[in-house]
Design a protein around this motif. Sequence first.
Motif, PDB file in Angstrom:
ATOM      1  N   TRP A  75       0.789  -1.222   0.000  1.00 34.70           N
ATOM      2  CA  TRP A  75       0.000   0.000   0.000  1.00 34.70           C
ATOM      3  C   TRP A  75       0.821   1.272   0.000  1.00 34.70           C
ATOM      4  O   TRP A  75       0.422   2.277  -0.564  1.00 34.70           O
ATOM      5  CB  TRP A  75      -0.869   0.038   1.254  1.00 34.70           C
ATOM      6  N   CYS A  76       1.937   1.256   0.680  1.00 34.08           N
ATOM      7  CA  CYS A  76       2.623   2.504   1.021  1.00 34.08           C
ATOM      8  C   CYS A  76       3.944   2.682   0.285  1.00 34.08           C
ATOM      9  O   CYS A  76       4.655   1.722   0.027  1.00 34.08           O
ATOM     10  CB  CYS A  76       2.882   2.553   2.526  1.00 34.08           C
ATOM     11  N   ASP A  77       4.256   3.938  -0.018  1.00 34.43           N
ATOM     12  CA  ASP A  77       5.544   4.278  -0.619  1.00 34.43           C
ATOM     13  C   ASP A  77       6.650   4.222   0.427  1.00 34.43           C
ATOM     14  O   ASP A  77       7.803   3.971   0.101  1.00 34.43           O
ATOM     15  CB  ASP A  77       5.500   5.687  -1.220  1.00 34.43           C
ATOM     16  N   ARG A  78       6.284   4.463   1.663  1.00 35.02           N
ATOM     17  CA  ARG A  78       7.263   4.480   2.751  1.00 35.02           C
ATOM     18  C   ARG A  78       6.642   3.797   3.948  1.00 35.02           C
ATOM     19  O   ARG A  78       5.486   4.039   4.279  1.00 35.02           O
ATOM     20  CB  ARG A  78       7.616   5.915   3.118  1.00 35.02           C
ATOM     21  N   THR A  79       7.389   2.916   4.582  1.00 37.51           N
ATOM     22  CA  THR A  79       6.918   2.278   5.806  1.00 37.51           C
ATOM     23  C   THR A  79       7.918   2.546   6.916  1.00 37.51           C
ATOM     24  O   THR A  79       9.119   2.698   6.672  1.00 37.51           O
ATOM     25  CB  THR A  79       6.745   0.750   5.639  1.00 37.51           C
ATOM     26  N   VAL A  80       7.404   2.610   8.124  1.00 40.00           N
ATOM     27  CA  VAL A  80       8.235   2.819   9.299  1.00 40.00           C
ATOM     28  C   VAL A  80       7.865   1.741  10.300  1.00 40.00           C
ATOM     29  O   VAL A  80       6.684   1.501  10.559  1.00 40.00           O
ATOM     30  CB  VAL A  80       7.995   4.225   9.910  1.00 40.00           C
ATOM     31  N   HIS A  81       8.850   1.091  10.854  1.00 38.44           N
ATOM     32  CA  HIS A  81       8.630   0.046  11.852  1.00 38.44           C
ATOM     33  C   HIS A  81       9.125   0.550  13.202  1.00 38.44           C
ATOM     34  O   HIS A  81      10.262   0.982  13.327  1.00 38.44           O
ATOM     35  CB  HIS A  81       9.388  -1.235  11.461  1.00 38.44           C
ATOM     36  N   TRP A  82       8.250   0.482  14.190  1.00 39.79           N
ATOM     37  CA  TRP A  82       8.611   0.909  15.541  1.00 39.79           C
ATOM     38  C   TRP A  82       8.768  -0.324  16.409  1.00 39.79           C
ATOM     39  O   TRP A  82       7.953  -1.232  16.354  1.00 39.79           O
ATOM     40  CB  TRP A  82       7.535   1.821  16.117  1.00 39.79           C
ATOM     41  N   ASP A  83       9.780  -0.340  17.247  1.00 39.21           N
ATOM     42  CA  ASP A  83      10.035  -1.512  18.086  1.00 39.21           C
ATOM     43  C   ASP A  83       9.487  -1.365  19.498  1.00 39.21           C
ATOM     44  O   ASP A  83       9.768  -2.179  20.364  1.00 39.21           O
ATOM     45  CB  ASP A  83      11.527  -1.825  18.127  1.00 39.21           C
ATOM     46  N   GLY A  84       8.732  -0.326  19.760  1.00 44.45           N
ATOM     47  CA  GLY A  84       8.181  -0.126  21.087  1.00 44.45           C
ATOM     48  C   GLY A  84       8.994   0.809  21.942  1.00 44.45           C
ATOM     49  O   GLY A  84       8.539   1.233  23.002  1.00 44.45           O
ATOM     50  N   THR A  85      10.206   1.130  21.532  1.00 42.80           N
ATOM     51  CA  THR A  85      11.049   2.032  22.325  1.00 42.80           C
ATOM     52  C   THR A  85      10.921   3.464  21.830  1.00 42.80           C
ATOM     53  O   THR A  85      11.479   4.366  22.422  1.00 42.80           O
ATOM     54  CB  THR A  85      12.546   1.638  22.205  1.00 42.80           C
ATOM     55  N   GLY A  86      10.163   3.648  20.760  1.00 44.71           N
ATOM     56  CA  GLY A  86      10.017   4.987  20.205  1.00 44.71           C
ATOM     57  C   GLY A  86      11.039   5.282  19.129  1.00 44.71           C
ATOM     58  O   GLY A  86      11.073   6.384  18.597  1.00 44.71           O
ATOM     59  N   LYS A  87      11.879   4.297  18.799  1.00 45.43           N
ATOM     60  CA  LYS A  87      12.882   4.498  17.774  1.00 45.43           C
ATOM     61  C   LYS A  87      12.452   3.831  16.476  1.00 45.43           C
ATOM     62  O   LYS A  87      11.904   2.741  16.488  1.00 45.43           O
ATOM     63  CB  LYS A  87      14.225   3.910  18.210  1.00 45.43           C
ATOM     64  N   ASP A  88      12.694   4.500  15.400  1.00 53.05           N
ATOM     65  CA  ASP A  88      12.428   3.947  14.069  1.00 53.05           C
ATOM     66  C   ASP A  88      13.539   2.945  13.791  1.00 53.05           C
ATOM     67  O   ASP A  88      14.699   3.308  13.652  1.00 53.05           O
ATOM     68  CB  ASP A  88      12.441   5.078  13.035  1.00 53.05           C
ATOM     69  N   VAL A  89      13.204   1.649  13.752  1.00 51.55           N
ATOM     70  CA  VAL A  89      14.239   0.646  13.565  1.00 51.55           C
ATOM     71  C   VAL A  89      14.419   0.215  12.124  1.00 51.55           C
ATOM     72  O   VAL A  89      15.410  -0.401  11.792  1.00 51.55           O
ATOM     73  CB  VAL A  89      13.986  -0.602  14.462  1.00 51.55           C
TER      74      VAL A  89
END
Length: 141
Positions: free
Chosen positions: A124-138
């Motif tokens: 669906w998306c041109d850009r994806t961001v995965h968060w690990d629960g710590t608030g950091k984009d991993v």
Amino acid sequence: MVFQQPRLSADPRLRLTGLIAEPLRATGRRAEVPDRVAELAATLGLTPDLLTRRPHEVSDGQLQRACLARALVLRPRRLICDETTAMLDASTSAALVAAVEDHRRTTGASLLAVGHDRTLLQRWCDRTVHWDGTGKDVSAR
């Protein structure tokens, strides 16, 4: 906006036709209701008999289809989907994904999708961001 739990976002007093038409009525575009509701119902596989039912009389998948139709009825330039396909069977999920993709293709609308299904998000998306629960984009693409 399309929410994860359609039962919490649908007025139980409205029939599906009224649910889908609600944004048109709220914006004074009542004349568009019959044509636009019929168009979206056909696109999303909502038969005329389903449109006469209230939310408690349809399945979660059917109600989510109506909620997506409600979100698309005004032809939005921005669409937010929060776990839209969570808890749905594969065929209903595929229909919803196809409807969102068709809307984006025909209108150029942007999409903000929140979810756990990485395959869907990458489709669906041109850009994806995965968060690990710590608030950091991993990981981002």
